[in-house]
Design a protein around this motif. Structure first.
Motif, mmCIF file in Angstrom:
data_model
loop_
_atom_site.group_PDB
_atom_site.id
_atom_site.type_symbol
_atom_site.label_atom_id
_atom_site.label_comp_id
_atom_site.label_asym_id
_atom_site.label_seq_id
_atom_site.Cartn_x
_atom_site.Cartn_y
_atom_site.Cartn_z
ATOM 1 N N ARG A 254 -8.815 -13.196 -6.302
ATOM 2 C CA ARG A 254 -7.265 -13.993 -5.099
ATOM 3 C C ARG A 254 -6.298 -14.722 -5.226
ATOM 4 O O ARG A 254 -5.250 -14.216 -4.461
ATOM 5 N N CYS A 255 -6.168 -15.977 -6.562
ATOM 6 C CA CYS A 255 -5.238 -16.340 -6.266
ATOM 7 C C CYS A 255 -3.838 -15.727 -6.922
ATOM 8 O O CYS A 255 -4.269 -15.064 -7.905
ATOM 9 N N LEU A 256 -2.984 -15.665 -6.069
ATOM 10 C CA LEU A 256 -1.922 -14.506 -6.764
ATOM 11 C C LEU A 256 -0.634 -15.457 -8.231
ATOM 12 O O LEU A 256 -0.176 -14.973 -8.025
ATOM 13 N N SER A 257 -1.198 -17.216 -7.809
ATOM 14 C CA SER A 257 -0.980 -17.840 -9.498
ATOM 15 C C SER A 257 0.679 -17.766 -8.630
ATOM 16 O O SER A 257 1.737 -17.835 -9.118
ATOM 17 N N CYS A 258 0.980 -17.910 -7.307
ATOM 18 C CA CYS A 258 2.763 -18.158 -6.574
ATOM 19 C C CYS A 258 2.916 -18.891 -6.897
ATOM 20 O O CYS A 258 4.329 -19.101 -6.749
ATOM 21 N N CYS B 128 5.246 -11.378 -2.186
ATOM 22 C CA CYS B 128 5.293 -10.308 -1.343
ATOM 23 C C CYS B 128 4.008 -9.438 -1.566
ATOM 24 O O CYS B 128 4.281 -8.916 -1.920
ATOM 25 N N GLY B 129 3.229 -10.059 -2.863
ATOM 26 C CA GLY B 129 1.706 -9.610 -2.904
ATOM 27 C C GLY B 129 2.278 -8.641 -4.684
ATOM 28 O O GLY B 129 1.141 -8.119 -5.175
ATOM 29 N N SER B 130 3.583 -9.553 -5.263
ATOM 30 C CA SER B 130 3.572 -8.739 -6.575
ATOM 31 C C SER B 130 2.607 -8.654 -7.290
ATOM 32 O O SER B 130 1.369 -8.812 -8.245
ATOM 33 N N ALA B 131 2.737 -10.242 -8.310
ATOM 34 C CA ALA B 131 2.828 -11.419 -8.661
ATOM 35 C C ALA B 131 1.472 -10.800 -10.116
ATOM 36 O O ALA B 131 0.273 -10.517 -10.574
ATOM 37 N N GLY B 132 2.696 -10.232 -11.268
ATOM 38 C CA GLY B 132 2.376 -9.704 -12.336
ATOM 39 C C GLY B 132 1.316 -8.167 -11.777
ATOM 40 O O GLY B 132 1.595 -7.522 -11.463
ATOM 41 N N THR B 133 -0.067 -8.644 -12.531
ATOM 42 C CA THR B 133 -1.114 -7.194 -12.487
ATOM 43 C C THR B 133 -1.642 -7.470 -11.297
ATOM 44 O O THR B 133 -2.417 -6.297 -10.543
ATOM 45 N N MET C 236 -2.272 -4.917 -9.313
ATOM 46 C CA MET C 236 -3.598 -3.267 -9.214
ATOM 47 C C MET C 236 -5.093 -4.139 -9.422
ATOM 48 O O MET C 236 -5.573 -2.874 -7.916
ATOM 49 N N LEU C 237 -5.037 -5.692 -9.473
ATOM 50 C CA LEU C 237 -5.876 -5.413 -9.161
ATOM 51 C C LEU C 237 -6.928 -6.431 -8.227
ATOM 52 O O LEU C 237 -8.037 -6.064 -7.681
ATOM 53 N N GLN C 238 -5.952 -6.563 -6.970
ATOM 54 C CA GLN C 238 -6.481 -7.578 -5.789
ATOM 55 C C GLN C 238 -5.454 -6.325 -4.768
ATOM 56 O O GLN C 238 -4.931 -6.512 -4.081
ATOM 57 N N SER C 239 -6.024 -5.034 -4.824
ATOM 58 C CA SER C 239 -4.324 -3.796 -4.352
ATOM 59 C C SER C 239 -5.165 -4.125 -2.595
ATOM 60 O O SER C 239 -3.747 -3.987 -2.372
ATOM 61 N N GLU C 240 -5.558 -4.456 -1.899
ATOM 62 C CA GLU C 240 -6.324 -4.665 -0.595
ATOM 63 C C GLU C 240 -4.898 -5.898 -0.184
ATOM 64 O O GLU C 240 -4.553 -5.541 0.792
ATOM 65 N N ILE C 241 -5.186 -7.060 -0.299
ATOM 66 C CA ILE C 241 -4.308 -8.382 0.211
ATOM 67 C C ILE C 241 -3.032 -7.903 -0.203
ATOM 68 O O ILE C 241 -2.197 -8.106 0.147
ATOM 69 N N ALA C 242 -2.705 -7.421 -1.486
ATOM 70 C CA ALA C 242 -1.043 -6.798 -2.134
ATOM 71 C C ALA C 242 -0.504 -6.177 -0.787
ATOM 72 O O ALA C 242 0.189 -6.369 -0.795
ATOM 73 N N GLY C 243 -0.947 -5.216 -0.473
ATOM 74 C CA GLY C 243 -0.804 -4.235 0.024
ATOM 75 C C GLY C 243 -0.287 -4.988 1.660
ATOM 76 O O GLY C 243 0.365 -4.361 1.852
ATOM 77 N N GLN C 244 -1.105 -5.758 2.289
ATOM 78 C CA GLN C 244 -0.966 -6.711 3.378
ATOM 79 C C GLN C 244 0.246 -7.620 2.990
ATOM 80 O O GLN C 244 1.401 -7.672 4.093
ATOM 81 N N ALA D 244 3.422 -5.526 2.662
ATOM 82 C CA ALA D 244 3.523 -4.891 4.909
ATOM 83 C C ALA D 244 4.270 -6.281 5.526
ATOM 84 O O ALA D 244 5.558 -5.811 5.975
ATOM 85 N N ARG D 245 3.835 -7.060 4.890
ATOM 86 C CA ARG D 245 4.102 -8.216 5.787
ATOM 87 C C ARG D 245 5.764 -8.248 4.797
ATOM 88 O O ARG D 245 6.698 -9.077 6.137
ATOM 89 N N LYS D 246 5.874 -8.734 3.829
ATOM 90 C CA LYS D 246 7.022 -9.323 2.807
ATOM 91 C C LYS D 246 8.298 -8.162 4.036
ATOM 92 O O LYS D 246 9.579 -8.602 4.702
ATOM 93 N N VAL D 247 7.955 -6.872 3.985
ATOM 94 C CA VAL D 247 9.077 -5.760 3.813
ATOM 95 C C VAL D 247 9.250 -5.578 5.314
ATOM 96 O O VAL D 247 10.418 -5.792 5.708
ATOM 97 N N ALA D 248 8.113 -5.831 6.310
ATOM 98 C CA ALA D 248 8.307 -6.653 7.531
ATOM 99 C C ALA D 248 9.678 -7.069 7.649
ATOM 100 O O ALA D 248 11.357 -6.968 8.583
#
Ligand code: SF4
Ligand code: SF4
Length: 439
Positions: A75-79, A361-366, A369-377, A380-384
């Motif tokens: 779940r770590c984004l390596s951000c 923003c939840g992109s973080a390479g792959t 795709m691999l953690q699409s739910e957290i990435a989606g949240q 949404a937060r970043k876009v807002a």
């Protein structure tokens, strides 16, 4: 933090490096406040400090990773937001990289997860395969909703949803070449071609080449260059990542020792971070350690190099409001925060930042795709927060962020260099076609 590795364990240079990193952590927890997954999920094990404990336990006991450990480390984004916050200088990047290699070597993932990772590792770093995959994705797009209902197929659904449209073909300089400086030459640089960016948006490097050559810079597309290795590196596939790095070190050193290079420039900050780290990644390889360190030493994000060229300063504002999204790989990984905004202001744009610029923003390479739910949240937060700025355009320095944010907003999103090129004599970015008002 106290550690208890045995002398035999510490004889392994990877363990020894992890031990030094762990000993710097003083458990203060400052990093938790700026960790996107902790902010979203509120679980200590999804915070940097929690993950550091998990990694310590896994490595100290020299045992295979458990399902629980893999869940939280995946779940770590390596951000690397935690590295910007940490007052003790804990190198979380090198620690989590070591953990990912350990997981890859000791943990048997469920078959669908293994399969999806294999596909990503065998397709994304190779532009021609990626082009074919994108064409297939167009046909599969209508089924994304169906796949999303099956937990094991969620990554596939995320891939289909992210696929932006028809891929771009090979560029004329695909096999290498030089774009000569206009007028007197001030510098000679290599511009990383990369793997995903030319397929998704070749306009970024076209803008970079126009911008650089207009300012008197020879731009070289070095023959034989490949993927930087970041995509497989973040999956713990160490040997593959090192082989990508070795290939690039070979071709860049050849160019440095023949025609000469003042810098290796990168327009995708997600690639710049590992290339700047090649010296560390290859430190244990006697044939490459010194060469890799030389490559890392001259690698720059393009926004670090452009200030040396004194771009023409705008006399009047251009009447265009730019919301700048700071890619994590640029602001946290490379500590390049203000230069892109300074450059945009210099050429006349009004630049604004969202209130949470440090959050991914939840992109973080792959990851998306691999953690699409957290990435989606996170998307949404970043876009807002970006949309709240009511900008005319969003700018970022990383194609991954551009694809992720662009899939969630109607506001056009462009690369910083596309705006800089436009403001200094180039054409308007394709994403602004029909809306351009600052030319
Ligand atoms: S790299 Fe990012 S997601 Fe991972 S622990 Fe650090 S702040 Fe959290
Ligand atoms: S901020 Fe640094 S020292 Fe404090 S808990 Fe996080 S990693 Fe450890």
């Amino acid at each position: 933090m106290q550690t208890h590795f045995s002398l035999a364990q510490l004889a392994d240079p990877h363990v020894e490096a992890a031990n030094s990193i762990l000993r710097k952590c003083v458990h203060c927890g400052f990093c938790t406040a700026t960790c996107p997954t902790y902010v979203l999920l509120g679980d200590e094990l999804d915070s940097p400090r929690g993950r550091i404990y998990l990694i310590k336990d896994m490595l100290e006991n020299d045992r295979p990773a458990t399902q629980e450990e893999v869940k939280h480390i995946d779940r770590c984004l390596s951000c690397l937001s935690c590295m910007s916050t940490c007052p003790s200088g804990v190198n979380y990047m090198h620690l989590v990289d070591t953990a990912r290699v350990h997981i890859e070597k000791t943990y048997s993932r469920p078959a669908p997860d293994r399969m999806i990772r294999e596909v990503l590792a065998r397709v994304l770093p190779y532009p021609d395969r990626f082009r074919l995959a994108l064409m297939g994705a167009l046909a599969g797009k209508p089924f994304a909703g169906l796949f999303a209902k099956v937990p094991a197929l969620k990554p596939l659904a995320a891939m289909l949803r992210l696929a932006p449209g028809l891929p771009h073909g090979r560029a004329a300089d695909d096999k290498g070449g030089v774009h000569p400086a206009h007028g007197t030459r001030r510098a000679r640089v290599a511009l990383l071609k990369g793997c995903a960016q030319p397929v998704l948006n070749p306009g970024i490097d076209e803008a970079a080449i126009r911008l650089l050559t207009r300012q008197g810079v020879d731009v070289v597309r070095v023959k034989g260059e490949g993927c930087c290795g970041a995509l497989v590196h973040h999956m713990g596939r160490e040997e593959e990542a090192l082989n990508f790095a070795r290939n690039n070190v070979d071709v860049w050193i050849r160019e440095m020792e023949t025609e000469g290079l003042d810098a290796i420039l990168v327009t995708t900050s997600g690639c710049g971070t590992p290339i700047k780290d090649y010296g560390y990644m290859l430190r244990l390889d006697p044939a490459y350690a010194e060469k890799a360190a030389r490559v890392s030493a001259i690698t720059r994000d393009i926004s670090e190099f452009l200030p040396t060229l004194d771009l023409p300063k705008a006399e009047t504002p251009r009447g265009m409001r730019v919301a700048y999204h700071s890619a994590c790989s640029l602001q946290h990984g490379q500590k390049v925060k203000t230069p892109p905004m300074d450059l945009l202001r210099r050429v006349g744009f009004e630049v604004v930042e969202p209130f949470d610029p440090h959050l991914c923003c939840g992109s973080a390479g792959t990851y998306n795709m691999l953690q699409s739910e957290i990435a989606g949240q996170l998307k949404a937060r970043k876009v807002a927060t970006l949309e709240a700025l009511a900008p005319d355009v969003i700018a970022a320095g990383n194609i991954g962020c551009m694809t992720q944010i662009g899939s969630g907003t109607g506001i056009p999103i462009v690369h910083t260099v596309e705006l800089l090129d436009w403001a200094t004599g180039g054409p308007a970015p394709a994403a602004l076609a029909g809306r351009a008002k600052a030319a």
